[in-house]
Design an enzyme around this catalytic site. Sequence first.
Site, PDB file in Angstrom:
ATOM      1  N   GLU A 132       8.927 -10.627   8.798  1.00  0.00           N
ATOM      2  CA  GLU A 132       8.141  -9.519   9.369  1.00  0.00           C
ATOM      3  C   GLU A 132       6.804 -10.050   9.903  1.00  0.00           C
ATOM      4  O   GLU A 132       6.135 -10.851   9.250  1.00  0.00           O
ATOM      5  CB  GLU A 132       7.883  -8.477   8.279  1.00  0.00           C
ATOM      6  N   THR A 136       5.697  -4.873  13.008  1.00  0.00           N
ATOM      7  CA  THR A 136       5.176  -3.636  12.424  1.00  0.00           C
ATOM      8  C   THR A 136       4.517  -2.760  13.486  1.00  0.00           C
ATOM      9  O   THR A 136       4.209  -3.202  14.603  1.00  0.00           O
ATOM     10  CB  THR A 136       4.152  -3.920  11.299  1.00  0.00           C
ATOM     11  N   ASP A 158       1.392   5.757   6.581  1.00  0.00           N
ATOM     12  CA  ASP A 158       0.451   6.279   5.574  1.00  0.00           C
ATOM     13  C   ASP A 158      -0.297   7.474   6.140  1.00  0.00           C
ATOM     14  O   ASP A 158      -0.547   7.556   7.344  1.00  0.00           O
ATOM     15  CB  ASP A 158      -0.538   5.175   5.152  1.00  0.00           C
ATOM     16  N   GLN A 182       9.683  -2.322  -0.413  1.00  0.00           N
ATOM     17  CA  GLN A 182       8.262  -2.639  -0.509  1.00  0.00           C
ATOM     18  C   GLN A 182       8.161  -3.969  -1.256  1.00  0.00           C
ATOM     19  O   GLN A 182       9.096  -4.347  -1.976  1.00  0.00           O
ATOM     20  CB  GLN A 182       7.558  -1.516  -1.303  1.00  0.00           C
ATOM     21  N   GLN A 214      -6.889 -10.844  -1.539  1.00  0.00           N
ATOM     22  CA  GLN A 214      -6.065 -10.138  -0.543  1.00  0.00           C
ATOM     23  C   GLN A 214      -4.873  -9.434  -1.191  1.00  0.00           C
ATOM     24  O   GLN A 214      -4.584  -8.276  -0.892  1.00  0.00           O
ATOM     25  CB  GLN A 214      -5.576 -11.147   0.498  1.00  0.00           C
ATOM     26  N   LYS A 243       1.855 -16.010   9.108  1.00  0.00           N
ATOM     27  CA  LYS A 243       1.587 -17.420   8.829  1.00  0.00           C
ATOM     28  C   LYS A 243       2.911 -18.079   8.474  1.00  0.00           C
ATOM     29  O   LYS A 243       3.763 -17.471   7.827  1.00  0.00           O
ATOM     30  CB  LYS A 243       0.634 -17.556   7.641  1.00  0.00           C
TER      31      LYS A 243
HETATM   32  C1  LIG Z   1       9.751  -2.239   4.655  1.00  0.00           C
HETATM   33  C2  LIG Z   1       8.493  -1.465   4.986  1.00  0.00           C
HETATM   34  C3  LIG Z   1       7.957  -1.533   6.273  1.00  0.00           C
HETATM   35  C4  LIG Z   1       6.780  -0.813   6.593  1.00  0.00           C
HETATM   36  N1  LIG Z   1       6.266  -0.901   7.870  1.00  0.00           N
HETATM   37  C5  LIG Z   1       5.169  -0.183   8.208  1.00  0.00           C
HETATM   38  C6  LIG Z   1       4.635  -0.227   9.542  1.00  0.00           C
HETATM   39  O1  LIG Z   1       5.141  -0.936  10.416  1.00  0.00           O
HETATM   40  N2  LIG Z   1       3.544   0.533   9.826  1.00  0.00           N
HETATM   41  C7  LIG Z   1       2.948   1.321   8.880  1.00  0.00           C
HETATM   42  O2  LIG Z   1       1.954   2.005   9.219  1.00  0.00           O
HETATM   43  N3  LIG Z   1       3.438   1.390   7.610  1.00  0.00           N
HETATM   44  C8  LIG Z   1       4.517   0.657   7.256  1.00  0.00           C
HETATM   45  N4  LIG Z   1       5.009   0.719   5.974  1.00  0.00           N
HETATM   46  C9  LIG Z   1       4.301   1.539   4.962  1.00  0.00           C
HETATM   47  C10 LIG Z   1       4.810   3.003   4.962  1.00  0.00           C
HETATM   48  O3  LIG Z   1       4.488   3.616   6.184  1.00  0.00           O
HETATM   49  C11 LIG Z   1       4.137   3.717   3.794  1.00  0.00           C
HETATM   50  O4  LIG Z   1       4.642   3.230   2.578  1.00  0.00           O
HETATM   51  C12 LIG Z   1       4.180   5.247   3.842  1.00  0.00           C
HETATM   52  O5  LIG Z   1       3.214   5.741   2.904  1.00  0.00           O
HETATM   53  C13 LIG Z   1       5.521   5.864   3.489  1.00  0.00           C
HETATM   54  O6  LIG Z   1       6.465   5.634   4.459  1.00  0.00           O
HETATM   55  P1  LIG Z   1       8.010   6.073   4.203  1.00  0.00           P
HETATM   56  O7  LIG Z   1       8.721   5.859   5.446  1.00  0.00           O
HETATM   57  O8  LIG Z   1       8.527   5.447   2.972  1.00  0.00           O
HETATM   58  O9  LIG Z   1       7.754   7.646   3.936  1.00  0.00           O
HETATM   59  P2  LIG Z   1       8.660   8.760   3.315  1.00  0.00           P
HETATM   60  O10 LIG Z   1      10.063   8.328   3.167  1.00  0.00           O
HETATM   61  O11 LIG Z   1       8.397   9.983   4.098  1.00  0.00           O
HETATM   62  O12 LIG Z   1       8.065   8.898   1.828  1.00  0.00           O
HETATM   63  C14 LIG Z   1       6.722   9.243   1.558  1.00  0.00           C
HETATM   64  C15 LIG Z   1       6.675  10.095   0.268  1.00  0.00           C
HETATM   65  O13 LIG Z   1       7.333  11.363   0.497  1.00  0.00           O
HETATM   66  C16 LIG Z   1       8.496  11.519  -0.330  1.00  0.00           C
HETATM   67  N5  LIG Z   1       9.565  12.016   0.548  1.00  0.00           N
HETATM   68  C17 LIG Z   1      10.403  11.302   1.341  1.00  0.00           C
HETATM   69  N6  LIG Z   1      11.191  12.128   2.044  1.00  0.00           N
HETATM   70  C18 LIG Z   1      10.861  13.390   1.693  1.00  0.00           C
HETATM   71  C19 LIG Z   1      11.317  14.667   2.115  1.00  0.00           C
HETATM   72  N7  LIG Z   1      12.284  14.801   3.016  1.00  0.00           N
HETATM   73  N8  LIG Z   1      10.710  15.775   1.576  1.00  0.00           N
HETATM   74  C20 LIG Z   1       9.704  15.652   0.661  1.00  0.00           C
HETATM   75  N9  LIG Z   1       9.233  14.428   0.225  1.00  0.00           N
HETATM   76  C21 LIG Z   1       9.811  13.323   0.743  1.00  0.00           C
HETATM   77  C22 LIG Z   1       8.805  10.115  -0.887  1.00  0.00           C
HETATM   78  O14 LIG Z   1       9.408  10.177  -2.160  1.00  0.00           O
HETATM   79  C23 LIG Z   1       7.414   9.473  -0.929  1.00  0.00           C
HETATM   80  O15 LIG Z   1       6.731   9.844  -2.094  1.00  0.00           O
HETATM   81  C24 LIG Z   1       6.151  -0.011   5.607  1.00  0.00           C
HETATM   82  C25 LIG Z   1       6.689   0.032   4.298  1.00  0.00           C
HETATM   83  C26 LIG Z   1       7.839  -0.690   3.981  1.00  0.00           C
HETATM   84  C27 LIG Z   1       8.373  -0.635   2.576  1.00  0.00           C
END
Ligand SMILES: Cc1cc2nc3c(=O)[nH]c(=O)nc-3n(C[C@H](O)[C@H](O)[C@H](O)COP(=O)(O)OP(=O)(O)OC[C@H]3O[C@@H](n4cnc5c(N)ncnc54)[C@H](O)[C@@H]3O)c2cc1C
Length: 284
Positions: free
Chosen positions: A16, A47, A108, A175, A211, A271
């Site tokens: 990534e 990302t 987020d 994660q 970090q 990196k």
């Molecule tokens: C592999 C990976 C790649 C990532 N890449 C990026 C990136 O490129 N850019 C970036 O800004 N961030 C990135 N993130 C971070 C991610 O955006 C954050 O972790 C964010 O807070 C949650 O994203 P999610 O898609 O898991 O959200 P969701 O799946 O929507 O989950 C968020 C919260 O809501 C709950 N939830 C999920 N679905 C529902 C539903 N239908 N109804 C009610 N509650 C629900 C979940 O249990 C969780 O507590 C990445 C994370 C990972 C693990």
Amino acid sequence: MKIINIINKKKTLSFEFFPPKTESNLGNLNKTISDLSEFNPDFVSFTYGAGGSTRKLTLEISQKTKESEITEVMSHLTCITHSKSEIIEMLSAYKKSNIENIIALRGDIPNNSNDLKKEIHHATDLIEIIKNYSDDFCIAAACYPESHPESISKNDDLKFTKLKQSKGADFFITQLFFNNSDFFSFREKAIKLGITIPIIPAIMPITSTRQIRKFTNLCGASIPDSLNKKLENSINNDEETTKFGIEFATMQINELLNNDIPGIHFYSLNKSRSVKEVLNNINI
Ligand SMILES: Cc1cc2nc3c(=O)[nH]c(=O)nc-3n(C[C@H](O)[C@H](O)[C@H](O)COP(=O)(O)OP(=O)(O)OC[C@H]3O[C@@H](n4cnc5c(N)ncnc54)[C@H](O)[C@@H]3O)c2cc1C
């Protein structure tokens, strides 16, 4: 090619990267991609900056890498600050660029609530939009071995992880985590709940104590006490932390590889050194 078709055939290796803030740092990123291409990754992912800040750059880098034919490409896409029509525009751009793989994320919650579009609330909604738009995309989604920090409970988070599969996700990427038992126990519970799609563990080799503490605070991952103590010893010495981080990631990945994982995804931090050394240590 759809990444799920690669996963179905072999254990994958993927990296990534994040689009740099300035065009001038693009050269460094290109060098890292080229350095790591000697390991023949099955795919690389780019990302999407919080709130869509790298919207153009993520697309551009994804396009260029896809055109270079070095490896397959997956673009990250977050939805919380976008309207439905903006997402459709993005999907159309990805389709035109032959990008077949998207990891669908919520993103987020932004500090400024004015940035929220309040149209697409969760990754599950985004997956549904992508599926309705076209069946041509392979869709990945995020999952959390220690559960997402906003979740009411681990079971609640697992339930929504399963919903991502039901809406059409083809595979998961985790994660970051430092305790393999968190991954194993999450995977066991996920399977019990009926999750059948591949779950790829993602590893971040540690390069700096300060970090990694900042990252884990933000994303809700934990640092086991014994690891934290070691990291404290080298808090002012990133070289020492990097060497230890390579050792730790090697140990983590070796154990994962012995436990039937579909592939390994590296959070490379743009990196190449640590990822290269870890890969030279293991046999994937
Ligand atoms: C592999 C990976 C790649 C990532 N890449 C990026 C990136 O490129 N850019 C970036 O800004 N961030 C990135 N993130 C971070 C991610 O955006 C954050 O972790 C964010 O807070 C949650 O994203 P999610 O898609 O898991 O959200 P969701 O799946 O929507 O989950 C968020 C919260 O809501 C709950 N939830 C999920 N679905 C529902 C539903 N239908 N109804 C009610 N509650 C629900 C979940 O249990 C969780 O507590 C990445 C994370 C990972 C693990």
